[in-house]
Motif scaffolding. Structure first.
Motif, PDB file in Angstrom:
ATOM      1  N   UNK A 135      48.002  33.476  15.498  1.00  0.00           N
ATOM      2  CA  UNK A 135      46.694  32.841  15.379  1.00  0.00           C
ATOM      3  C   UNK A 135      46.778  31.329  15.242  1.00  0.00           C
ATOM      4  N   UNK A 136      47.815  30.860  14.540  1.00  0.00           N
ATOM      5  CA  UNK A 136      47.870  29.438  14.223  1.00  0.00           C
ATOM      6  C   UNK A 136      49.320  29.002  14.068  1.00  0.00           C
ATOM      7  N   UNK A 137      49.618  27.788  14.549  1.00  0.00           N
ATOM      8  CA  UNK A 137      50.932  27.169  14.411  1.00  0.00           C
ATOM      9  C   UNK A 137      50.711  25.750  13.912  1.00  0.00           C
ATOM     10  N   UNK A 138      51.041  25.509  12.645  1.00  0.00           N
ATOM     11  CA  UNK A 138      50.780  24.207  12.033  1.00  0.00           C
ATOM     12  C   UNK A 138      52.073  23.646  11.453  1.00  0.00           C
ATOM     13  N   UNK A 139      52.172  22.321  11.390  1.00  0.00           N
ATOM     14  CA  UNK A 139      53.362  21.724  10.746  1.00  0.00           C
ATOM     15  C   UNK A 139      53.444  22.107   9.277  1.00  0.00           C
ATOM     16  N   UNK A 140      54.639  22.182   8.768  1.00  0.00           N
ATOM     17  CA  UNK A 140      54.829  22.610   7.390  1.00  0.00           C
ATOM     18  C   UNK A 140      54.177  21.642   6.424  1.00  0.00           C
ATOM     19  N   UNK A 141      54.323  20.330   6.610  1.00  0.00           N
ATOM     20  CA  UNK A 141      53.722  19.365   5.696  1.00  0.00           C
ATOM     21  C   UNK A 141      52.212  19.486   5.679  1.00  0.00           C
ATOM     22  N   UNK A 142      51.607  19.657   6.866  1.00  0.00           N
ATOM     23  CA  UNK A 142      50.156  19.758   6.933  1.00  0.00           C
ATOM     24  C   UNK A 142      49.665  21.033   6.263  1.00  0.00           C
ATOM     25  N   UNK A 165      61.538  26.797  11.500  1.00  0.00           N
ATOM     26  CA  UNK A 165      61.871  25.383  11.622  1.00  0.00           C
ATOM     27  C   UNK A 165      60.845  24.555  10.847  1.00  0.00           C
ATOM     28  N   UNK A 166      60.103  23.675  11.516  1.00  0.00           N
ATOM     29  CA  UNK A 166      59.097  22.844  10.828  1.00  0.00           C
ATOM     30  C   UNK A 166      57.679  23.342  11.079  1.00  0.00           C
ATOM     31  N   UNK A 171      53.986  16.452  15.442  1.00  0.00           N
ATOM     32  CA  UNK A 171      55.042  17.169  14.696  1.00  0.00           C
ATOM     33  C   UNK A 171      56.301  17.299  15.540  1.00  0.00           C
ATOM     34  N   UNK A 172      57.434  17.446  14.864  1.00  0.00           N
ATOM     35  CA  UNK A 172      58.714  17.454  15.555  1.00  0.00           C
ATOM     36  C   UNK A 172      59.584  18.579  14.989  1.00  0.00           C
ATOM     37  N   UNK A 173      60.251  19.314  15.892  1.00  0.00           N
ATOM     38  CA  UNK A 173      61.207  20.330  15.469  1.00  0.00           C
ATOM     39  C   UNK A 173      62.488  19.672  14.978  1.00  0.00           C
ATOM     40  N   UNK A 174      63.196  20.381  14.127  1.00  0.00           N
ATOM     41  CA  UNK A 174      64.488  19.922  13.643  1.00  0.00           C
ATOM     42  C   UNK A 174      65.639  20.670  14.316  1.00  0.00           C
ATOM     43  N   UNK A 196      46.680  28.737  19.318  1.00  0.00           N
ATOM     44  CA  UNK A 196      48.084  28.732  18.893  1.00  0.00           C
ATOM     45  C   UNK A 196      48.985  28.150  19.971  1.00  0.00           C
ATOM     46  N   UNK A 197      48.711  28.438  21.236  1.00  0.00           N
ATOM     47  CA  UNK A 197      49.512  27.872  22.321  1.00  0.00           C
ATOM     48  C   UNK A 197      49.380  26.357  22.369  1.00  0.00           C
ATOM     49  N   UNK A 198      48.158  25.825  22.170  1.00  0.00           N
ATOM     50  CA  UNK A 198      47.974  24.369  22.170  1.00  0.00           C
ATOM     51  C   UNK A 198      48.691  23.727  20.978  1.00  0.00           C
ATOM     52  N   UNK A 199      48.586  24.355  19.811  1.00  0.00           N
ATOM     53  CA  UNK A 199      49.237  23.795  18.627  1.00  0.00           C
ATOM     54  C   UNK A 199      50.757  23.822  18.764  1.00  0.00           C
ATOM     55  N   UNK A 200      51.300  24.866  19.366  1.00  0.00           N
ATOM     56  CA  UNK A 200      52.744  24.941  19.547  1.00  0.00           C
ATOM     57  C   UNK A 200      53.224  23.925  20.579  1.00  0.00           C
ATOM     58  N   UNK A 201      52.453  23.714  21.634  1.00  0.00           N
ATOM     59  CA  UNK A 201      52.841  22.746  22.662  1.00  0.00           C
ATOM     60  C   UNK A 201      52.812  21.321  22.148  1.00  0.00           C
ATOM     61  N   UNK A 202      52.150  21.079  21.023  1.00  0.00           N
ATOM     62  CA  UNK A 202      52.062  19.737  20.467  1.00  0.00           C
ATOM     63  C   UNK A 202      53.353  19.332  19.748  1.00  0.00           C
ATOM     64  N   UNK A 203      54.245  20.280  19.461  1.00  0.00           N
ATOM     65  CA  UNK A 203      55.491  19.957  18.775  1.00  0.00           C
ATOM     66  C   UNK A 203      56.467  19.286  19.738  1.00  0.00           C
ATOM     67  N   UNK A 204      57.227  18.321  19.219  1.00  0.00           N
ATOM     68  CA  UNK A 204      58.210  17.599  20.012  1.00  0.00           C
ATOM     69  C   UNK A 204      59.613  18.118  19.724  1.00  0.00           C
ATOM     70  N   UNK A 205      60.495  18.071  20.723  1.00  0.00           N
ATOM     71  CA  UNK A 205      61.900  18.420  20.466  1.00  0.00           C
ATOM     72  C   UNK A 205      62.544  17.385  19.548  1.00  0.00           C
ATOM     73  N   UNK A 206      63.648  17.719  18.910  1.00  0.00           N
ATOM     74  CA  UNK A 206      64.257  16.772  17.970  1.00  0.00           C
ATOM     75  C   UNK A 206      64.871  15.551  18.634  1.00  0.00           C
ATOM     76  N   UNK A 207      65.249  15.635  19.935  1.00  0.00           N
ATOM     77  CA  UNK A 207      65.944  14.527  20.574  1.00  0.00           C
ATOM     78  C   UNK A 207      64.999  13.510  21.195  1.00  0.00           C
TER      79      UNK A 207
END
Length: 422
Positions: free
Chosen positions: A410-417, A394-395, A352-355, A331-342
């Protein structure tokens, strides 16, 4: 211009209907049943009877898309963010309605609980923090109430044209907003209100004493003495009043009325300290018997005591304790893969990108805030065997499970996926 003409046309129709109803030319046929709203022939009459037709001034765009996992109070998840755009159908120039609001740090948001489903409500409810115990609905902030109105205190981050950027929110996307009011501590916080009243009273006493003694030239020095008087503790207050009264009497031969005023202020400060001491003792929960307050005789009552706020004990110390929140390495690796919106870049377009959230660290803090308060219902907490829990932030779609006094992500996945996998 068209919107203005439509509103003007509606006003003319309402005025005509009101005038016709007054002269008795708008009586319904005998064979027809009069409509339920016939007693309220005009908007003014309806308003006087407490019947109004609400019009949302805008709709929330939030980092929470569904009720599941949305904080029950705004202080639970500080990084939570939202945007509110004022509709042009309410004001021709929505940005004009927000002029001056940027001077405030917090705003009250009055909204509708639009996801209440069948709109059922009862006189007694079971707040999740009470873990199944029943209390009156008006002693809680339950969304299930006769009028599904919600109130939240949000932080005002910035205003961009006709859009308000908020944080510390507990509203889901699509929430209809009815009104916005600035938060003013001097009006909305009882403690600040009492402190402000104290300062006014002391300055008034000082002004009266100056008028009686004729010391107009020394007013600035006395103001500093009196304004700083209430911020000291009891011992300092006693010493300051004694010293100041002695020095002033030695230099200016003060009037007897001024000495009486100083004695009243001294007694007032002494009694106020005793009231604060007793209040702090009442707030402490202990099995030991309460100690009796010292026997002090004061001629004056504890002014402003009723202005202090008080809350139910189960709010401060609920039966449901806060949970420890953990993250699995995955979960930590999956969360670190998200990008900030800017941030943007062609090599990172597939990530994946936060809004709303500004970083994975802020997202982790938001997840901890949501899960530490145990967002499950009483039924899921006490009777449901399934320990898995899902919510959207968020996303990101969050999957976690609850153990004894902890929650683990346990898991952090993008909403679309996540939707595509379903």
């Amino acid at each position: 211009m068209l919107d203005s003409a439509v509103r003007g046309h509606r006003k003319h129709l309402v005025s005509i209907q009101s005038a016709v109803s007054k002269i008795g030319l708008c009586e319904p046929d005998k064979d027809q049943t009069p409509p339920p709203s016939s007693p309220a022939a005009s908007p003014r009459a309806a308003l006087e009877q407490g019947n109004i037709q609400t019009v949302p001034i805008g709709y929330i765009t939030s980092c929470f898309s569904v009720k599941n996992g949305t904080p029950r109070q705004p202080t639970i998840c500080g990084p939570s963010r939202a945007e509110l755009r004022i509709q042009q159908s309410v004001f021709n120039n929505p940005e004009h309605a927000l002029v001056g609001l940027e001077q405030y740090s917090h705003v009250w948001i009055i909204f509708l609980f639009h996801k209440n489903g069948h709109l059922s409500y009862k006189a007694k409810v079971k707040p999740p923090r009470l873990n199944g115990q029943r209390v009156g609905v008006y002693s809680t902030r339950s969304p299930h109430r006769p009028n599904a109105l919600g109130l939240t205190l949000a932080r005002l981050d910035k205003i961009d044209g006709d859009t308000i950027h908020l944080s510390n929110i507990d509203m889901i996307a699509g929430t209809p907003v009815l009104d916005i009011k600035p938060y003013i501590p001097e009006y909305d916080n009882p403690d600040s209100r009492m402190n402000s009243d104290d300062a006014v009273d002391i300055l008034k006493l000082q002004k009266d004493s100056d008028d009686q003694s004729g010391l107009k030239s020394e007013r600035s020095d006395d103001d500093e003495d009196f304004c700083g008087f209430l911020s000291r503790d009891k011992s300092e207050a006693d010493i300051s009043v004694t010293d100041s009264s002695q020095s002033v009497s030695a230099q200016f031969s003060l009037h007897n009325d001024l000495r009486d005023v100083l004695e009243e202020v001294k007694a007032y400060a002494t009694q106020r300290d005793l009231c604060q001491l007793s209040r702090s003792r009442q707030d402490q929960v202990s099995d030991s018997p309460k100690a009796e307050a010292p026997d002090v005789t004061v001629d004056h009552p504890c002014y402003g005591e009723e202005a202090h706020s008080a809350i139910a004990g189960w709010i401060r110390e609920p039966p449901v304790s806060s949970l420890e929140v953990r993250f699995t390495p995955q979960a930590e690796r999956e969360l670190a893969d998200f990008l900030p919106p800017h941030l943007s870049g062609p090599s990172e377009s597939d990530r994946p990108r936060f809004k709303f959230l500004r970083s994975p660290e802020e997202a982790a803090a938001a997840i901890r805030g949501v899960l530490s308060a145990d967002p499950r219902s009483v039924y899921r907490r006490t009777r449901c065997r399934d320990r898995l829990f899902f919510f959207t932030l968020d996303t990101a779609d969050i999957t976690c499970w609850f153990g004894q006094s902890f929650a683990e992500v346990l898991q952090v996945r993008p909403v679309e996926q996540h939707i595509a996998s379903l």
